[in-house]
Design a protein around this motif. Structure first.
Motif, PDB file in Angstrom:
ATOM      1  N   MET A   1      66.917  31.562 -40.209  1.00 27.79           N
ATOM      2  CA  MET A   1      66.765  31.719 -41.658  1.00 27.79           C
ATOM      3  C   MET A   1      66.570  33.186 -42.022  1.00 27.79           C
ATOM      4  O   MET A   1      67.136  33.668 -43.014  1.00 27.79           O
ATOM      5  N   ALA A   2      65.784  33.906 -41.229  1.00 27.87           N
ATOM      6  CA  ALA A   2      65.556  35.329 -41.509  1.00 27.87           C
ATOM      7  C   ALA A   2      66.860  36.112 -41.461  1.00 27.87           C
ATOM      8  O   ALA A   2      67.120  36.973 -42.310  1.00 27.87           O
ATOM      9  N   ALA A   3      67.716  35.817 -40.478  1.00 27.72           N
ATOM     10  CA  ALA A   3      69.000  36.514 -40.366  1.00 27.72           C
ATOM     11  C   ALA A   3      69.909  36.186 -41.537  1.00 27.72           C
ATOM     12  O   ALA A   3      70.609  37.061 -42.071  1.00 27.72           O
ATOM     13  N   ALA A   4      69.897  34.928 -41.970  1.00 29.24           N
ATOM     14  CA  ALA A   4      70.733  34.531 -43.099  1.00 29.24           C
ATOM     15  C   ALA A   4      70.280  35.219 -44.384  1.00 29.24           C
ATOM     16  O   ALA A   4      71.103  35.656 -45.196  1.00 29.24           O
ATOM     17  N   LEU A   5      68.984  35.333 -44.571  1.00 32.33           N
ATOM     18  CA  LEU A   5      68.461  36.030 -45.756  1.00 32.33           C
ATOM     19  C   LEU A   5      68.838  37.506 -45.735  1.00 32.33           C
ATOM     20  O   LEU A   5      69.183  38.093 -46.762  1.00 32.33           O
ATOM     21  N   GLN A   6      68.771  38.109 -44.571  1.00 33.14           N
ATOM     22  CA  GLN A   6      69.078  39.531 -44.450  1.00 33.14           C
ATOM     23  C   GLN A   6      70.541  39.812 -44.781  1.00 33.14           C
ATOM     24  O   GLN A   6      70.866  40.843 -45.374  1.00 33.14           O
ATOM     25  N   ALA A   7      71.433  38.891 -44.421  1.00 32.71           N
ATOM     26  CA  ALA A   7      72.872  39.131 -44.575  1.00 32.71           C
ATOM     27  C   ALA A   7      73.427  38.691 -45.920  1.00 32.71           C
ATOM     28  O   ALA A   7      74.522  39.113 -46.313  1.00 32.71           O
TER      29      ALA A   7
ATOM     30  N   PRO B   1      63.290  19.371 -44.418  1.00 29.54           N
ATOM     31  CA  PRO B   1      64.314  19.834 -43.475  1.00 29.54           C
ATOM     32  C   PRO B   1      65.727  19.808 -44.057  1.00 29.54           C
ATOM     33  O   PRO B   1      66.529  20.702 -43.781  1.00 29.54           O
ATOM     34  N   ALA B   2      66.045  18.783 -44.851  1.00 26.94           N
ATOM     35  CA  ALA B   2      67.387  18.703 -45.437  1.00 26.94           C
ATOM     36  C   ALA B   2      67.625  19.866 -46.404  1.00 26.94           C
ATOM     37  O   ALA B   2      68.711  20.459 -46.432  1.00 26.94           O
ATOM     38  N   GLN B   3      66.603  20.184 -47.170  1.00 26.31           N
ATOM     39  CA  GLN B   3      66.729  21.308 -48.095  1.00 26.31           C
ATOM     40  C   GLN B   3      66.855  22.625 -47.336  1.00 26.31           C
ATOM     41  O   GLN B   3      67.614  23.515 -47.723  1.00 26.31           O
ATOM     42  N   GLU B   4      66.136  22.755 -46.243  1.00 26.80           N
ATOM     43  CA  GLU B   4      66.209  23.969 -45.448  1.00 26.80           C
ATOM     44  C   GLU B   4      67.628  24.161 -44.897  1.00 26.80           C
ATOM     45  O   GLU B   4      68.174  25.268 -44.901  1.00 26.80           O
ATOM     46  N   THR B   5      68.238  23.076 -44.442  1.00 29.70           N
ATOM     47  CA  THR B   5      69.619  23.143 -43.960  1.00 29.70           C
ATOM     48  C   THR B   5      70.575  23.519 -45.085  1.00 29.70           C
ATOM     49  O   THR B   5      71.478  24.350 -44.905  1.00 29.70           O
TER      50      THR B   5
ATOM     51  N   ILE C   1      69.885  25.243 -47.748  1.00 28.15           N
ATOM     52  CA  ILE C   1      69.663  26.654 -48.080  1.00 28.15           C
ATOM     53  C   ILE C   1      70.411  27.552 -47.099  1.00 28.15           C
ATOM     54  O   ILE C   1      71.041  28.553 -47.485  1.00 28.15           O
ATOM     55  N   LEU C   2      70.382  27.206 -45.825  1.00 25.78           N
ATOM     56  CA  LEU C   2      71.104  27.995 -44.825  1.00 25.78           C
ATOM     57  C   LEU C   2      72.602  28.009 -45.125  1.00 25.78           C
ATOM     58  O   LEU C   2      73.261  29.054 -45.019  1.00 25.78           O
ATOM     59  N   HIS C   3      73.158  26.864 -45.519  1.00 29.77           N
ATOM     60  CA  HIS C   3      74.581  26.802 -45.858  1.00 29.77           C
ATOM     61  C   HIS C   3      74.890  27.701 -47.045  1.00 29.77           C
ATOM     62  O   HIS C   3      75.897  28.409 -47.069  1.00 29.77           O
ATOM     63  N   ILE C   4      74.012  27.680 -48.057  1.00 27.52           N
ATOM     64  CA  ILE C   4      74.241  28.518 -49.243  1.00 27.52           C
ATOM     65  C   ILE C   4      74.216  29.994 -48.866  1.00 27.52           C
ATOM     66  O   ILE C   4      75.077  30.766 -49.275  1.00 27.52           O
ATOM     67  N   LEU C   5      73.213  30.380 -48.107  1.00 31.46           N
ATOM     68  CA  LEU C   5      73.075  31.786 -47.732  1.00 31.46           C
ATOM     69  C   LEU C   5      74.268  32.280 -46.915  1.00 31.46           C
ATOM     70  O   LEU C   5      74.656  33.442 -47.010  1.00 31.46           O
ATOM     71  N   ARG C   6      74.832  31.395 -46.130  1.00 33.74           N
ATOM     72  CA  ARG C   6      75.973  31.770 -45.294  1.00 33.74           C
ATOM     73  C   ARG C   6      77.299  31.686 -46.037  1.00 33.74           C
ATOM     74  O   ARG C   6      78.364  32.036 -45.492  1.00 33.74           O
ATOM     75  N   GLY C   7      77.248  31.173 -47.265  1.00 35.42           N
ATOM     76  CA  GLY C   7      78.469  31.085 -48.057  1.00 35.42           C
ATOM     77  C   GLY C   7      79.339  29.919 -47.701  1.00 35.42           C
ATOM     78  O   GLY C   7      80.508  29.873 -48.102  1.00 35.42           O
ATOM     79  N   ASP C   8      78.801  28.923 -46.970  1.00 33.00           N
ATOM     80  CA  ASP C   8      79.606  27.782 -46.558  1.00 33.00           C
ATOM     81  C   ASP C   8      79.000  26.485 -47.087  1.00 33.00           C
ATOM     82  O   ASP C   8      78.936  25.476 -46.406  1.00 33.00           O
ATOM     83  N   GLN C   9      78.537  26.553 -48.346  1.00 27.36           N
ATOM     84  CA  GLN C   9      77.922  25.387 -48.978  1.00 27.36           C
ATOM     85  C   GLN C   9      78.936  24.244 -49.010  1.00 27.36           C
ATOM     86  O   GLN C   9      80.086  24.419 -49.442  1.00 27.36           O
ATOM     87  N   PRO C  10      78.537  23.046 -48.534  1.00 32.63           N
ATOM     88  CA  PRO C  10      79.467  21.913 -48.511  1.00 32.63           C
ATOM     89  C   PRO C  10      79.955  21.561 -49.912  1.00 32.63           C
ATOM     90  O   PRO C  10      79.229  21.727 -50.878  1.00 32.63           O
TER      91      PRO C  10
END
Length: 360
Positions: A215-221, A345-349, A351-360
């Motif tokens: 999560m920290a890496a995704a926020l940074q990028a 946990p589902a929300q955390e997952t 959020i990771l998708h959104i940060l990475r730009g690959d939101q389903p």
């Protein structure tokens, strides 16, 4: 140069076992108080005893107070029973465009000396161990430190163990500012106010970010747009979970922040009043556990609900914060490191998708 001796400043010991004096240059009392998070509707003359009585009162909400004195070029903020001025974020925020110096006594933790200039912590150390310093220029004050009796090269065994280290730290503050409060300055009633750090100029707490490396890496990028999206999304989710989503002005403030618009919630606004009530209730929940006369004033369910609203208030400040990276890191703090009721946990997952730009 200011000429004072330890005897001239020993009066500060009357402030008790915990206190902080914060000097700020070139700001009048009103601006210094505003940056510090003072609540304007609580501004009035008080005695130290009156502030102490409220600080220990469940009915009053265990508020913290700051007293303010105009020393000419400098203004000093005095916190009996408090230490906000010794914390890096509030101090550096106070120093933006100017200079600030703080001296803290804390008999149950560490004493502190801090010097900040224009938003940067320049020199800081625990006065008991002046040889260990940090900041952008840890050696800037060496000459004045020695003059104040804080020689970092002195043999620790030669120091008087009964001599309180915050006394020479206050002398050092006087050598930097050229001013110190008069020993009688706090006699009688002095202009003061309750402080609520939520409204100060410092970044939101929890801005160090999540412990999870992924999560920290995704926020940074992530780009600012996505950081704002996840911060406001998380504040909205928490409001819904806690049944606070109909709070007047809340949805509008979060939406404006999501668009990248500056949002300021004043202590006197309708939303500000709700924030204050959540934070007061959270303080009562924590403070009453250490107050035998008030422990039974809240049930376990009421105490849990109050703590959760305190978590939400901090996440809300984060979501409204203008700097996207700090906003997102702090807004996600309840999701990644908060109480079980705020974790998802589902929300955390998602959020990771959104940060990475690959939101389903």
């Amino acid at each position: 140069m200011l000429e004072v001796t330890p005897t001239d400043v020993e009066w500060v010991e009357t402030l008790g076992e915990v206190f902080c004096l914060t000097f700020v240059k070139g700001l009048d009392e009103a601006e210094a108080l505003s940056r510090f998070g003072a609540l304007p509707d609580t501004l009035r003359p008080r005695t130290l005893q009156q502030a102490s009585d409220d600080y220990h009162s469940y009915e009053a909400g265990y508020p913290e107070f700051v007293f303010v004195l105009d020393l000419g070029t400098w203004t000093v903020l005095i916190e009996p029973d408090g230490f906000q001025g010794s914390l890096t974020e509030p101090l550096t925020a106070l120093s933006r465009g100017t200079e600030a110096v703080s001296v803290e006594r804390h008999e149950y933790a560490d004493h502190a000396f801090c010097h900040a200039v224009d938003g940067t912590l320049v020199t800081a150390f625990e006065p008991t161990w002046p040889q260990d310093r940090w900041g952008s220029e840890p050696d800037r004050l060496l000459g004045k430190m020695r003059a104040a009796g804080l020689d970092p090269d002195a043999d620790p065994e030669d120091r008087d163990p009964l001599s309180p280290p915050y006394i020479p730290a206050l002398l050092l503050a006087g050598l930097i500012t050229g001013v110190l409060p008069n020993p009688d300055a706090l006699a009688g009633q002095v202009l003061s106010a309750e402080i609520e750090p939520w409204f100060n100029a410092a970044p939101p707490s929890g801005a160090d970010g999540p412990a999870d490396p992924e999560m920290a890496a995704a926020l940074q990028a992530a780009p600012p747009r996505l950081l704002r999206e996840v911060a406001t999304r998380e504040a909205t989710r928490l409001a819904t979970v806690l049944g606070l989503d109909t709070t007047p002005g809340l949805a509008e403030a979060i939406a404006a922040a999501g668009r990248g618009e500056p949002v300021r919630v004043s202590p006197g606004s309708e939303l500000g009043a709700h924030v204050r009530s959540w934070l007061t209730r959270s303080r009562q929940a924590g403070g009453s556990l250490n107050d035998s006369s008030a422990r039974s004033r809240m049930s376990d369910d009421e105490r849990t609900a109050a703590h959760l609203r305190g978590w939400f208030a901090n996440a809300l400040k984060a979501a409204l914060w203008p700097e996207p990276h700090a906003a997102a890191r702090a807004a996600l703090h309840p999701l990644t490191q908060g109480p079980p009721l705020l974790r998802d946990p589902a929300q955390e997952t998602a959020i990771l998708h959104i940060l990475r730009g690959d939101q389903p």
